[in-house]
Write an enzyme that holds these catalytic residues in place. Structure first.
Site, PDB file in Angstrom:
ATOM      1  N   GLU A  79       4.057  -6.837   1.554  1.00 51.30           N
ATOM      2  CA  GLU A  79       3.470  -7.151   0.243  1.00 51.30           C
ATOM      3  C   GLU A  79       3.462  -5.922  -0.659  1.00 51.30           C
ATOM      4  OE1 GLU A  79      -0.476  -8.418   1.276  1.00 51.30           O
ATOM      5  OE2 GLU A  79       0.188 -10.249   2.273  1.00 51.30           O
ATOM      6  N   PRO A  80       4.630  -5.336  -0.936  1.00 55.47           N
ATOM      7  CA  PRO A  80       4.632  -4.127  -1.764  1.00 55.47           C
ATOM      8  C   PRO A  80       4.351  -4.454  -3.226  1.00 55.47           C
ATOM      9  CG  PRO A  80       6.884  -4.843  -1.391  1.00 55.47           C
ATOM     10  CD  PRO A  80       5.997  -5.769  -0.599  1.00 55.47           C
ATOM     11  N   GLY A  81       3.613  -3.606  -3.878  1.00 57.14           N
ATOM     12  CA  GLY A  81       3.356  -3.755  -5.308  1.00 57.14           C
ATOM     13  C   GLY A  81       3.764  -2.486  -6.020  1.00 57.14           C
ATOM     14  N   CYS A 131     -14.502   3.697 -28.151  1.00 55.64           N
ATOM     15  CA  CYS A 131     -15.797   4.366 -28.232  1.00 55.64           C
ATOM     16  C   CYS A 131     -16.415   4.551 -26.847  1.00 55.64           C
ATOM     17  CB  CYS A 131     -16.722   3.574 -29.135  1.00 55.64           C
ATOM     18  SG  CYS A 131     -15.958   3.272 -30.727  1.00 55.64           S
ATOM     19  N   GLU A 132     -15.762   5.353 -26.033  1.00 56.31           N
ATOM     20  CA  GLU A 132     -16.245   5.698 -24.695  1.00 56.31           C
ATOM     21  C   GLU A 132     -15.680   7.078 -24.390  1.00 56.31           C
ATOM     22  OE1 GLU A 132     -17.843   3.742 -22.310  1.00 56.31           O
ATOM     23  OE2 GLU A 132     -17.735   1.809 -23.328  1.00 56.31           O
ATOM     24  N   TYR A 155      -9.775   5.783 -12.002  1.00 60.52           N
ATOM     25  CA  TYR A 155      -9.597   6.547 -10.768  1.00 60.52           C
ATOM     26  C   TYR A 155      -9.238   8.001 -11.016  1.00 60.52           C
ATOM     27  CZ  TYR A 155      -7.672   1.814  -9.547  1.00 60.52           C
ATOM     28  OH  TYR A 155      -7.396   0.485  -9.406  1.00 60.52           O
ATOM     29  N   GLY A 172       0.765  -1.236   0.000  1.00 58.37           N
ATOM     30  CA  GLY A 172       0.000   0.000   0.000  1.00 58.37           C
ATOM     31  C   GLY A 172       0.793   1.282   0.000  1.00 58.37           C
ATOM     32  N   ARG A 176      -6.086   3.337 -15.577  1.00 57.81           N
ATOM     33  CA  ARG A 176      -6.066   4.120 -14.343  1.00 57.81           C
ATOM     34  C   ARG A 176      -6.683   5.521 -14.480  1.00 57.81           C
ATOM     35  NH1 ARG A 176      -2.113   5.530 -11.937  1.00 57.81           N
ATOM     36  NH2 ARG A 176      -2.906   5.163  -9.846  1.00 57.81           N
ATOM     37  N   TYR A 212      -0.257  -1.662 -12.173  1.00 53.75           N
ATOM     38  CA  TYR A 212      -1.673  -1.614 -12.531  1.00 53.75           C
ATOM     39  C   TYR A 212      -1.859  -1.021 -13.929  1.00 53.75           C
ATOM     40  CZ  TYR A 212      -1.707  -2.580  -7.589  1.00 53.75           C
ATOM     41  OH  TYR A 212      -1.434  -3.148  -6.370  1.00 53.75           O
TER      42      TYR A 212
HETATM   43  C1  LIG Z   1      -3.039  -5.103  -3.965  1.00 53.49           C
HETATM   44  C2  LIG Z   1      -2.508  -5.693  -2.727  1.00 53.49           C
HETATM   45  C3  LIG Z   1      -1.219  -5.388  -2.286  1.00 53.49           C
HETATM   46  C4  LIG Z   1      -0.313  -4.409  -2.983  1.00 53.49           C
HETATM   47  O1  LIG Z   1      -0.768  -3.111  -2.902  1.00 53.49           O
HETATM   48  P1  LIG Z   1       0.177  -1.911  -3.432  1.00 53.49           P
HETATM   49  O2  LIG Z   1      -0.610  -0.711  -3.147  1.00 53.49           O
HETATM   50  O3  LIG Z   1       0.382  -2.121  -4.885  1.00 53.49           O
HETATM   51  O4  LIG Z   1       1.447  -1.970  -2.673  1.00 53.49           O
HETATM   52  C5  LIG Z   1      -0.753  -6.040  -1.163  1.00 53.49           C
HETATM   53  N1  LIG Z   1      -1.523  -6.935  -0.497  1.00 53.49           N
HETATM   54  C6  LIG Z   1      -2.768  -7.238  -0.885  1.00 53.49           C
HETATM   55  C7  LIG Z   1      -3.546  -8.229  -0.117  1.00 53.49           C
HETATM   56  C8  LIG Z   1      -3.311  -6.633  -2.010  1.00 53.49           C
HETATM   57  O5  LIG Z   1      -4.555  -6.936  -2.380  1.00 53.49           O
END
Ligand SMILES: *Cc1c(COP(=O)(O)O)cnc(C)c1O
Length: 420
Positions: free
Chosen positions: A273-275, A343-344, A316, A239, A312, A372
């Site tokens: 859990e970084p994304g 077409c949107e 958002y 997050g 995105r 994303y």
């Molecule tokens: C999407 C998600 C993440 C990653 O979130 P980021 O904002 O991309 O870091 C981590 N854990 C869970 C369970 C998620 O659904």
């Protein structure tokens, strides 16, 4: 964006001119920088070096198996949210004991694959899911490590579509229920509660919501200890936000310090859990200006990428930095809407954006498209999805080919009664 920079007037990714890539792949195309991905992972990893931790890269942000392999080679695991992502993680040779599995709607089929693969832990999101895991693991006669994803009911102050830790959100289990469910699992033959987890949202730009969530998990951990449960994994989710425009995102080191300070005396392994924070600013989407269309009071740049490639902005109202791949920073700017061919009316990348003047046929880059981006792409309007390219130093690799028209109708068939 250090590895995406102009050199002698041309945009480069590391030591490869973008021009060279699009000569080969055409546009639209996603381009990722290996050195940026590596650096972001390492900076994040280093921020937690003082305590036992495991980085489970949240692969829904960018699930290309080459990208996942980079983090595997750097020692990382994966955070998955579906059976499809489990498949990808295993294809990327991520060790099963570094995979954690979240998500509110895991099917029997998905749970069975995860239990058979013997992943590190399944993060349970409801009592129904707990019962399903109990039933399946008993039938398979296999132990399964689990944690409960606690909903700490914290407002992460981010976009409402990406908050996950509020009472009204579908994610996680509220405190009282979580305690009851841990008790329910305590003497189960196959369910092994080894962790506690949470994930409160995405693109979070303040540290206080994380701190609140960690404190809440910590309280829960103490309760569980007093019940005699041995919790080894403390999973605080992902997050952490990034800079798309002018947001002041906390540095991973600050984030790390705050969290380490809070949990250093707990005898647990921290799971992260970084994304977005790892992949977001590691990629761009390059697109060609097809037409310049002027109507009274407005100018549109119509480009060959669309909301199906990068959703995105439509979804958002997200901001992406946009600039030509020729350095025009000194050029006069004009206010334009940058839109795709779909077409949107929602098919736009930017509205009323000041952009240096460009002509039809020129190429522009949408920055911060590594997270994303491709992973949320679709085939809407029967548009084949774009290729993905990984650049490393002076070389580039097509890590996913552009889809073909045949890919578009793959699996479809016309029943006999409709045949001519
Ligand atoms: C999407 C998600 C993440 C990653 O979130 P980021 O904002 O991309 O870091 C981590 N854990 C869970 C369970 C998620 O659904």
């Amino acid at each position: 964006m250090h590895y995406f920079e102009y050199r002698e007037g041309h945009l480069y990714c590391e030591s490869v001119p973008i021009r060279e890539i699009i000569e080969k792949t055409k546009t639209p195309v996603y381009v990722y920088s290996y050195r940026t991905l590596e650096r972001h992972y390492q900076v994040f990893d280093r921020a937690f070096k003082k305590i036992p931790h495991l980085i489970c890269y949240s692969c829904k942000a960018n699930s290309n198996i080459a990208v996942m392999s980079i983090f595997r080679n750097l020692g990382g695991g994966a955070d998955i949210v579906s059976g499809g992502e489990l498949y990808r993680a295993l294809k990327a040779n991520i060790p099963a004991d570094k995979i954690v599995y979240s998500g509110v709607g895991k099917t029997d089929e998905e749970l069975k694959s995860a239990i058979n693969a013997n992943i590190l832990m399944i993060n349970i999101e409801s009592e129904g899911e707990l019962d399903a895991i109990a039933r399946i693991s008993s039938r398979l006669k296999r132990e399964v490590r689990v944690s409960i994803r606690v909903n700490p009911q914290i407002d992460p102050k981010t976009h409402p579509y990406i908050t996950t830790g509020l009472k009204k959100n579908k994610f996680g289990i509220i405190w009282e229920d979580a305690l009851r469910l841990y008790k329910k699992m305590k003497n189960h033959k196959y369910l092994k509660p080894v962790g506690i987890s949470s994930h409160i949202g995405s693109q979070i730009l303040e540290l206080s919501p994380f701190l609140d969530a960690v404190r809440s998990l910590k309280d829960m951990l103490h309760e569980l200890k007093s019940l005699g449960l041995e919790i080894k994994y403390f999973d605080i989710g992902g997050g952490l936000g990034i800079t798309y425009k002018d947001e002041k995102a906390p540095h991973p080191e600050e984030y790390g310090d705050v969290i380490i300070n809070e949990i250093k005396d707990l005898d647990v392994t921290l799971i992260l859990e970084p994304g977005r924070v790892i992949v977001g600013n590691s990629g761009i989407l390059v697109t060609k200006v097809l037409y310049i269309k002027e109507v009274p009071g407005k100018m549109f740049l119509i480009v060959d990428a669309a909301m199906n490639d990068l959703i995105r902005p439509s979804l958002y109202s997200a901001y992406h930095e946009i600039a030509p791949i020729i350095d025009k920073r000194d050029f006069k700017r004009k206010k334009v809407d940058i839109v795709g061919p779909i077409c949107e009316s929602g098919d736009f990348f930017a509205k009323d954006r000041l952009l240096p003047e460009v002509d039809a046929g020129e190429f522009i880059a949408l920055y911060s498209a590594g997270a994303y981006g491709f992973s949320m792409s679709s085939n809407y309007n029967s548009r084949p999805r774009p290729p993905e390219v990984l650049v490393k130093d002076d070389k580039f690799f097509v890590i996913r080919k552009r889809e073909t028209k045949m890919d578009l109708i793959k699996g479809e068939s016309i029943p006999d009664f409709l045949r001519v």
